[in-house]
Scaffold this active site. Sequence first.
Site, short mmCIF file in Angstrom:
data_model
loop_
_atom_site.label_atom_id
_atom_site.label_comp_id
_atom_site.label_asym_id
_atom_site.label_seq_id
_atom_site.Cartn_x
_atom_site.Cartn_y
_atom_site.Cartn_z
N GLY A 222 0.84 -1.20 0.00
CA GLY A 222 0.00 0.00 0.00
C GLY A 222 0.86 1.24 0.00
CB SER A 223 0.09 4.71 0.86
OG SER A 223 -0.37 4.55 2.18
CB THR A 224 5.43 5.51 1.26
OG1 THR A 224 5.86 4.81 0.08
CG2 THR A 224 6.65 5.78 2.12
CB ALA A 225 1.53 7.75 4.37
N GLY A 227 2.65 2.41 5.35
CA GLY A 227 3.77 1.50 5.59
C GLY A 227 4.63 1.98 6.75
CD GLU A 244 4.82 -3.69 -3.74
OE1 GLU A 244 5.03 -2.47 -3.94
OE2 GLU A 244 3.89 -4.33 -4.26
CB CYS A 278 3.34 -0.14 -6.52
SG CYS A 278 3.41 -1.86 -6.96
CD GLU A 375 2.79 5.50 -5.54
OE1 GLU A 375 2.52 5.59 -4.35
OE2 GLU A 375 3.04 4.42 -6.11
P1 NDP Z 1 -3.41 2.67 1.87
O1 NDP Z 1 -1.98 2.42 2.11
O2 NDP Z 1 -4.15 3.51 2.83
O3 NDP Z 1 -4.21 1.29 1.76
C1 NDP Z 1 -3.62 0.01 1.59
C2 NDP Z 1 -4.25 -0.99 2.56
O4 NDP Z 1 -3.91 -0.66 3.91
C3 NDP Z 1 -5.76 -1.02 2.52
O5 NDP Z 1 -6.21 -2.33 2.74
C4 NDP Z 1 -6.12 -0.11 3.67
O6 NDP Z 1 -7.42 -0.31 4.13
C5 NDP Z 1 -5.09 -0.53 4.69
N1 NDP Z 1 -4.83 0.47 5.74
C6 NDP Z 1 -5.08 1.79 5.74
N2 NDP Z 1 -4.65 2.37 6.89
C7 NDP Z 1 -4.10 1.37 7.63
C8 NDP Z 1 -3.45 1.31 8.91
N3 NDP Z 1 -3.27 2.41 9.64
N4 NDP Z 1 -2.99 0.13 9.36
C9 NDP Z 1 -3.12 -0.98 8.62
N5 NDP Z 1 -3.73 -1.00 7.40
C10 NDP Z 1 -4.20 0.16 6.91
O7 NDP Z 1 -3.57 3.25 0.43
P2 NDP Z 1 -4.75 4.22 -0.08
O8 NDP Z 1 -5.87 3.39 -0.49
O9 NDP Z 1 -5.05 5.32 0.89
O10 NDP Z 1 -4.03 4.88 -1.33
C11 NDP Z 1 -3.27 6.07 -1.14
C12 NDP Z 1 -2.06 6.07 -2.00
O11 NDP Z 1 -1.25 4.95 -1.70
C13 NDP Z 1 -2.29 5.95 -3.49
O12 NDP Z 1 -2.61 7.15 -4.08
C14 NDP Z 1 -0.98 5.41 -3.93
O13 NDP Z 1 -0.08 6.46 -4.09
C15 NDP Z 1 -0.53 4.53 -2.82
N6 NDP Z 1 -0.78 3.09 -3.02
C16 NDP Z 1 0.24 2.31 -3.38
C17 NDP Z 1 0.02 0.97 -3.62
C18 NDP Z 1 1.13 0.06 -4.02
O14 NDP Z 1 0.87 -0.95 -4.67
N7 NDP Z 1 2.35 0.32 -3.64
C19 NDP Z 1 -1.30 0.37 -3.53
C20 NDP Z 1 -2.33 1.28 -3.07
C21 NDP Z 1 -2.05 2.58 -2.85
P3 NDP Z 1 -8.65 0.48 3.45
O15 NDP Z 1 -8.32 0.73 2.04
O16 NDP Z 1 -9.75 -0.46 3.59
O17 NDP Z 1 -8.80 1.72 4.24
#
Ligand code: NDP
Length: 466
Positions: A222-225, A227, A244, A278, A375
Site C-alpha cells: 500500500g502507501s508509503t505513509a 507502511g 511493498e 506501484c 507518486e
Molecule cells: P493505503 O496504504 O491507505 O491502503 C492500503 C491498505 O492498507 C488497505 O487495505 C487499507 O485499508 C489498509 N490500511 C489503511 N490504513 C491502515 C493502517 N493504519 N494500518 C493498517 N492497514 C491500513 O492506500 P490508499 O488506499 O489510501 O491509497 C493512497 C495512495 O497509496 C495511493 O494514491 C498510492 O499512491 C498509494 N498506493 C500504493 C500501492 C502500491 O501498490 N504500492 C497500492 C495502493 C495505494 P482500506 O483501504 O480499507 O482503508
Amino acid sequence: MVQLKDQYELFINGQWQAPQAKKYFATINPSDESHLSNIAWATEADVDLAVKAARNAYENVWSKLSGAERGKYLFRIARLMQEKARELAVLETLDGGKPIKESRDIDIPLACNHFFYYAGWADKLQEAFAGQQIESLGVAGQITPWNFPLLMLAWKIAPALACGNTVVLKPAETTSLTALKFAEICQEAGLPAGVVNIITGYGDTGAALVVHPDVNKIAFTGSTAVGKQIQKACIGTDKKLTLELGGKSANIILEDAAIDQAVEGVINAIFYNQGHVCCAGSRLYVQESIAAHVIEKLKFRLQSIYVGNPLDKNTDIGAINSKKQLETIEKYISLGREEGAEIYQPACQLPSKGYYCLPTLFTDVAQSARIAQEEIFGPVLAIQTFRTIDEVLQKANNSPYGLAAGVWTDKGARIFGLSSQLRAGVVWANTYNKFDPASPFGGYKESGFGREGGVHGLSAYLKITN
Ligand code: NDP
C-alpha cells in the site's frame, strides 16, 4: 456471469460470521457509481476471533501437515480459481474499474499461476534452503491494496500457506469482492477451517491486525505513509515484516532504441491499470536528440486510446478506482499546470457517470517538480530529457522511491551498465510491467523492503537459521 450477494459477512474459521458491531459499508462500481453490495466492517473483536482461529488452525492442523499435503490444497485452490477465472475477472472489473482485458488476461491468470508455483514449492522447502534450518512463522497478518486485489492476495496467501503458516487477510475497502469469492473457493477446496480468514473493513481493521499480539508476521502492500505507521507499530515486537510500498519509477529511452517499440512500452508502463500500479513508469526520460520525435509519437498514440466502460473488451483505460483517488489525480494535474509544465490530453469524451480521467502527458517538467517526485497513482506521465548516461542515472536515482525502472536501447552493454546502477528492485529492458511468479519483486528506499515472488518470496514466510 457474477452472482452478487446483498451482504457479505466475515470469513472466520471456515464460516461466514456477522461482524460483532453489526456494521457494514457499501461497495460500489466505480465505472457508473452503482451500488454493488454491503460488506462487513470488522472491528478489533472480530480481528481477535480471526487471529484465534488462525492460531488454532496453525497449532492443530496446518503445521502438522506434510509439505506434500499442503501442496495438494494449494493445487486444488489454483485449479478452482482457473475454473472460475471468468467470474473472478468480471468481479474484479466490476468492483475495481480495471479493463476486463487486463483482469481476464493478466490479473487472474497470474493469480492462479502464483498458487500453482507455490504449490510446487510446498514439499521442496528444504531443497530451497539446503543446509539451513527452516521453520514456519505461525499466523501471518496480510493487508492488500485496491489496485490488484486478487493478485496481491495470491502473492501473499500462496507463499504463506506453502511455508506452513495460516493467514488473516484484510483486503482494501473498495475492492473486497474477489477476496470474499476466494474465501468461497477455500471452502470448496475443503481447506481446513481457520487456515485462511478474510476480514473486511477500513484502515482501522488493518491497524488492529497489525498490533494484535498473536500475529507473527505482517505483509503489507500500500502507501508509503501507512507502511511507515505499520513499521513503527511493529518496532519492539518480534513480528517479521515485509513492506511493498509506493514508487515513482523511471523509464529511460536512449537514442539508439527501437522508437515504436519504446513508445508502446511507455504507454503500457504508465496507462496499464489506469496508472494504479506501484511500479508504473511514471517518469519518462528521453535522450534529447530523439525527444521531439518520441513526444510527437506519444501524443499521436494517445489519440487512439479508448477510455470508458471497463467491461468493454476494447477499453484501454477503465475507471479510476474511487472518487477519492480521482480527486488526488486531478489535484496533481492542476499542480503540474501550476508548476509550469506543458500538458497534453487527447480530445476524448468521458462517460458522464463514474470516475474517469484522461491519459495525461506533461512535458517541460523540472526535476524538482512535485509531479516528477511524488507518486500520483493515475494515468499521468511526467516527461524529461537528458543528454548523457551519467545525467539520466543521477535524475532517475534522485527519488525517495526505488521500486522499478525501464531501459530502452539497442545495446546490451548499455542495458547492463544502466541496470546495475539504477537503484530499483526491478529493471526491465526493452519491455515493462512483466511479471512472473518465479521472479522476486520489491523495493529499495521508501518503496519498502522484503521480496514477494520466487524463492525470495518463501523466505519472507520462514524462520531460517544456519
Ligand atoms: P493505503 O496504504 O491507505 O491502503 C492500503 C491498505 O492498507 C488497505 O487495505 C487499507 O485499508 C489498509 N490500511 C489503511 N490504513 C491502515 C493502517 N493504519 N494500518 C493498517 N492497514 C491500513 O492506500 P490508499 O488506499 O489510501 O491509497 C493512497 C495512495 O497509496 C495511493 O494514491 C498510492 O499512491 C498509494 N498506493 C500504493 C500501492 C502500491 O501498490 N504500492 C497500492 C495502493 C495505494 P482500506 O483501504 O480499507 O482503508
